[in-house]
Motif scaffolding. Structure first.
Motif, PDB file in Angstrom:
ATOM      1  N   PHE A 306      -5.516   2.453  58.175  1.00 18.04           N
ATOM      2  CA  PHE A 306      -5.846   2.275  56.235  1.00 18.04           C
ATOM      3  C   PHE A 306      -5.318   1.765  55.335  1.00 18.04           C
ATOM      4  O   PHE A 306      -4.554   0.466  55.706  1.00 18.04           O
ATOM      5  N   ARG A 307      -5.917   1.167  53.990  1.00 14.94           N
ATOM      6  CA  ARG A 307      -5.419   0.051  53.079  1.00 14.94           C
ATOM      7  C   ARG A 307      -3.694   0.528  52.591  1.00 14.94           C
ATOM      8  O   ARG A 307      -3.913   2.451  52.731  1.00 14.94           O
ATOM      9  N   LEU A 308      -2.963  -0.349  52.132  1.00 17.79           N
ATOM     10  CA  LEU A 308      -2.071   0.380  51.793  1.00 17.79           C
ATOM     11  C   LEU A 308      -1.896  -0.217  49.877  1.00 17.79           C
ATOM     12  O   LEU A 308      -2.475  -1.162  49.300  1.00 17.79           O
ATOM     13  N   ALA A 309      -0.804   0.707  49.316  1.00 15.77           N
ATOM     14  CA  ALA A 309      -0.116  -0.241  48.124  1.00 15.77           C
ATOM     15  C   ALA A 309       0.309  -0.758  48.150  1.00 15.77           C
ATOM     16  O   ALA A 309       1.034  -1.880  49.503  1.00 15.77           O
ATOM     17  N   PRO A 310       0.472  -2.362  47.370  1.00 11.07           N
ATOM     18  CA  PRO A 310       0.009  -2.097  45.714  1.00 11.07           C
ATOM     19  C   PRO A 310      -2.065  -2.594  45.955  1.00 11.07           C
ATOM     20  O   PRO A 310      -1.861  -2.349  44.759  1.00 11.07           O
ATOM     21  N   GLU A 311      -2.026  -2.970  47.503  1.00 16.16           N
ATOM     22  CA  GLU A 311      -3.893  -3.711  46.474  1.00 16.16           C
ATOM     23  C   GLU A 311      -4.089  -2.540  47.072  1.00 16.16           C
ATOM     24  O   GLU A 311      -5.454  -2.294  45.655  1.00 16.16           O
ATOM     25  N   ALA A 312      -3.780  -1.567  47.218  1.00 11.33           N
ATOM     26  CA  ALA A 312      -4.864  -0.234  47.066  1.00 11.33           C
ATOM     27  C   ALA A 312      -4.028   0.723  45.963  1.00 11.33           C
ATOM     28  O   ALA A 312      -3.077   1.105  45.821  1.00 11.33           O
ATOM     29  N   THR A 313      -5.127   2.171  45.613  1.00  8.55           N
ATOM     30  CA  THR A 313      -4.915   3.280  45.318  1.00  8.55           C
ATOM     31  C   THR A 313      -4.838   4.499  46.033  1.00  8.55           C
ATOM     32  O   THR A 313      -4.864   4.093  47.470  1.00  8.55           O
ATOM     33  N   MET A 314      -4.665   5.599  45.538  1.00  8.80           N
ATOM     34  CA  MET A 314      -4.258   6.648  46.439  1.00  8.80           C
ATOM     35  C   MET A 314      -5.950   6.795  46.270  1.00  8.80           C
ATOM     36  O   MET A 314      -5.531   7.349  47.559  1.00  8.80           O
ATOM     37  N   ASP A 315      -7.214   7.118  46.141  1.00 11.43           N
ATOM     38  CA  ASP A 315      -8.652   7.044  45.493  1.00 11.43           C
ATOM     39  C   ASP A 315      -8.769   6.699  46.823  1.00 11.43           C
ATOM     40  O   ASP A 315      -9.928   7.207  47.702  1.00 11.43           O
ATOM     41  N   GLU A 316      -8.321   5.219  47.044  1.00  6.81           N
ATOM     42  CA  GLU A 316      -8.607   4.247  48.279  1.00  6.81           C
ATOM     43  C   GLU A 316      -8.096   4.628  50.127  1.00  6.81           C
ATOM     44  O   GLU A 316      -9.034   4.333  50.280  1.00  6.81           O
ATOM     45  N   VAL A 317      -7.159   4.794  49.718  1.00  8.70           N
ATOM     46  CA  VAL A 317      -6.126   5.233  51.056  1.00  8.70           C
ATOM     47  C   VAL A 317      -6.893   6.557  51.631  1.00  8.70           C
ATOM     48  O   VAL A 317      -7.555   6.594  52.564  1.00  8.70           O
ATOM     49  N   TYR A 424       6.397   1.176  42.525  1.00  2.43           N
ATOM     50  CA  TYR A 424       4.476   1.282  43.093  1.00  2.43           C
ATOM     51  C   TYR A 424       4.321   2.218  43.045  1.00  2.43           C
ATOM     52  O   TYR A 424       2.330   2.660  43.083  1.00  2.43           O
ATOM     53  N   LEU A 425       4.840   3.710  42.789  1.00  5.98           N
ATOM     54  CA  LEU A 425       4.079   4.435  42.949  1.00  5.98           C
ATOM     55  C   LEU A 425       3.523   4.854  41.573  1.00  5.98           C
ATOM     56  O   LEU A 425       1.538   5.522  42.102  1.00  5.98           O
ATOM     57  N   GLY A 426       4.126   4.507  40.281  1.00  4.00           N
ATOM     58  CA  GLY A 426       2.842   5.067  39.633  1.00  4.00           C
ATOM     59  C   GLY A 426       2.038   5.121  39.452  1.00  4.00           C
ATOM     60  O   GLY A 426       0.528   5.359  39.555  1.00  4.00           O
ATOM     61  N   PRO A 427       1.494   2.869  39.649  1.00  2.00           N
ATOM     62  CA  PRO A 427       0.392   2.497  39.098  1.00  2.00           C
ATOM     63  C   PRO A 427      -0.773   2.951  41.171  1.00  2.00           C
ATOM     64  O   PRO A 427      -2.032   3.146  40.763  1.00  2.00           O
ATOM     65  N   PHE A 428      -0.163   3.607  41.848  1.00  2.00           N
ATOM     66  CA  PHE A 428      -1.124   3.852  43.064  1.00  2.00           C
ATOM     67  C   PHE A 428      -1.540   5.396  42.782  1.00  2.00           C
ATOM     68  O   PHE A 428      -2.304   5.531  43.143  1.00  2.00           O
TER      69      PHE A 428
END
Length: 525
Positions: A306-317, A424-428
């Motif tokens: 699965f995708r990772l931060a910071p490129e992806a958000t929690m919804d996308e993961v 990175y957690l806030g924007p994620f």
């Protein structure tokens, strides 16, 4: 492969070469560490070492091995009872001291000038050019010589947090502790976590590995398009499942076809890495080991990518995880599925089950709209094993006593990791930190859980909050709490006996839970 030794309470471990990889003839596990239902037991690590607790009670968990002096804070207890900083605490002091701040600034400057500019080249060569068997041989040969030398020169009562730790853990502490001085970046986290396969003694037979990359668009119902605040389409609407499917050659009804194994059990393994690192290839050996060691009940193990931060958000993961889980449900339509998650992977496991439960309850207020096309094909797993689950992303959690003060003790979630990863957690968490934290969502309707944790690791408080909230919601929870270990020490089973013990508890619980589900199904039919 490593010999899986059974360690009962206070059993001596006189094998000086226990850390060396050994060939196992027939992986399997007998139930020797799990207590009877609704009870707790206190065991000890090898050589009459530190106690650990296995609790299967329905009541809120209270650790019987914790120091009962309530007048001491976590920080005071750590400083008065533990051997901090390899015994150099009076020389270096805490990270916030002026001396340490200057030292860290100097190391950061040297790191940027001397290492950062060429590390990408080294990472690429090591990862893509050096064969895995060579990396594994180098790792365990170096560990063999180093750990023996450490034992001869320093013994087991010098560098670790407590004398009751195994001498292997003392040796590991001496070499890993220094990493806290170096800046942690996503690139370094991703590289180190991608190399877990070279630190795991279990060897995956490539003949039984299938790389999955399947487009699911034709099987997805039409979904409403959603957009970011800036109007750009959500990247989470991709429909390709990626990961590694590992067939178990020791499965009782082993066959290469999915159809013949559809009546068996599947292990769905979600790797961790604080959402910044981790991959399927690096986690495949540990996942395959659990799949093969759990008494042959699993026909396949699937490790999704699965995708990772910071490129992806929690919804996308979360979309990636639910899409992959849906693929497993559709590929093995009659199989029972057990989910296992490591650290942030444990949180994703809980969120996956919460989404399924919310959809089953028609709880429209909490079901994420972009997941609605996937959830009808997702059935609830028969259970979930959570290894050091990282389940609370609120600002308040960052100030929990163990998250703040145990980072000084932890070999994995160190203060450097928190400094490098928390920004990175806030924007994620694009829908809000509390809304994305599994521990703050409804836990009703979840299947049986196993939580493996260390009292001295950074995420201990939030893991215990998850346990007690789940028990309040009448979820069956088995807890294993070790002392003086680092975060996700279970995956270090190739190096330390404490990791082998917790791995044994994990496999025992999977077998027991599977047998209970099978018995219930047989009785109801």
């Amino acid at each position: 492969r490593i010999a899986f030794s059974t360690m009962t309470p206070r059993q001596k471990d006189n094998d000086d070469d226990a850390f060396e990889p050994k060939q196992e003839k027939d992986p399997g596990v007998s139930s020797l560490l799990l207590p009877p239902d609704h009870t707790s037991i206190i065991c000890h690590t090898p050589d009459d070492g530190a106690p650990f607790v296995i609790c299967q009670s329905k009541e809120p968990f209270v650790n019987p091995t914790t120091d009962n002096d309530t007048n001491l804070t976590i920080q005071e207890r750590n400083e008065t009872t533990l051997n901090l900083d390899l015994g150099l605490k009076n020389l270096l002091g805490p990270r916030s001291s002026p001396k340490m701040k200057w030292l860290l600034f100097l190391i950061a400057c040297v790191d940027k000038v001397a290492f950062e500019w060429w590390e990408s080249l080294f990472f690429n060569v090591w990862a893509k050019v050096v064969p895995l068997r060579v990396k594994r041989r180098l790792t365990f040969t170096a560990w063999s010589w180093y750990s023996k030398l450490h034992f001869l020169l320093l013994g087991r009562r010098t560098t670790g947090l407590h004398p009751s730790q195994s001498w292997e853990y003392h040796a590991l502490t001496t070499i890993v502790w220094w990493c806290r001085f170096f800046p942690i970046t996503p690139r370094r986290m991703r590289f180190s976590l991608s190399q877990l396969s070279s630190c795991t003694p279990h060897v995956v037979n490539e003949a039984f590995v299938e790389k999955i990359e399947e487009e699911q668009q034709e099987t997805l119902p039409a979904a409403q398009s959603s957009h970011h605040d800036d109007g750009a389409p959500h990247y989470h609407q991709h429909s390709t499942v990626r990961g590694l499917l590992l067939r178990n050659p020791k499965h009782r009804c082993s066959s290469s076809s999915s159809e013949s194994s559809s009546s068996s059990s599947i292990l769905f393994w979600i790797y961790g890495g604080a959402y910044l690192g981790g991959d399927a290839a690096g986690n495949a050996p540990a996942a395959d080991y659990v799949g093969q060691t759990s008494a042959g009940i699993f026909s396949h193990t699937f490790v999704p990518q699965f995708r990772l931060a910071p490129e992806a958000t929690m919804d996308e993961v979360l979309w990636d995880i639910v899409l992959s889980y849906r693929w497993a449900c559709r590929s093995f339509p009659q199989s029972r599925i057990t989910v296992a998650g490591v650290s942030s992977g444990g949180a994703l496991a809980v969120r996956l089950m919460q989404c399924i439960a919310e959809f089953a309850r028609n709880d429209d207020e909490f079901v994420l709209p972009h997941l609605l096309p996937l959830l009808p094909d997702c059935r609830m797993p028969q259970g979930a094993a959570l290894i050091g689950p990282y389940v609370d992303y609120t600002r308040e959690a960052e100030h929990h006593p163990t998250f703040r003060h145990n980072a000084r003790l932890d070999l994995i979630v160190t203060e450097a990791v928190q400094e490098g990863g928390l920004p990175y957690l806030g924007p994620f968490c694009n829908k809000g930190r509390k809304e994305q934290s599994p521990v703050h969502r409804n836990l009703d309707g979840l299947p049986p859980l196993l939580v493996l944790i260390s009292e001295q690791e950074a995420v201990y408080d939030m893991a215990m909050e998850l346990v007690n909230k789940a028990r309040t919601a009448e979820v069956e929870v088995t807890v294993g709490v070790w002392k003086y270990m680092c975060h996700v020490f279970t995956v270090l089973y190739g190096f330390i006996p404490e990791g082998r013990q917790s791995m044994q508890v994990l496999c025992e619980w999977i077998v027991k839970n599977n047998n209970q589900i099978s018995s219930s199904s047989s009785s109801s039919s």
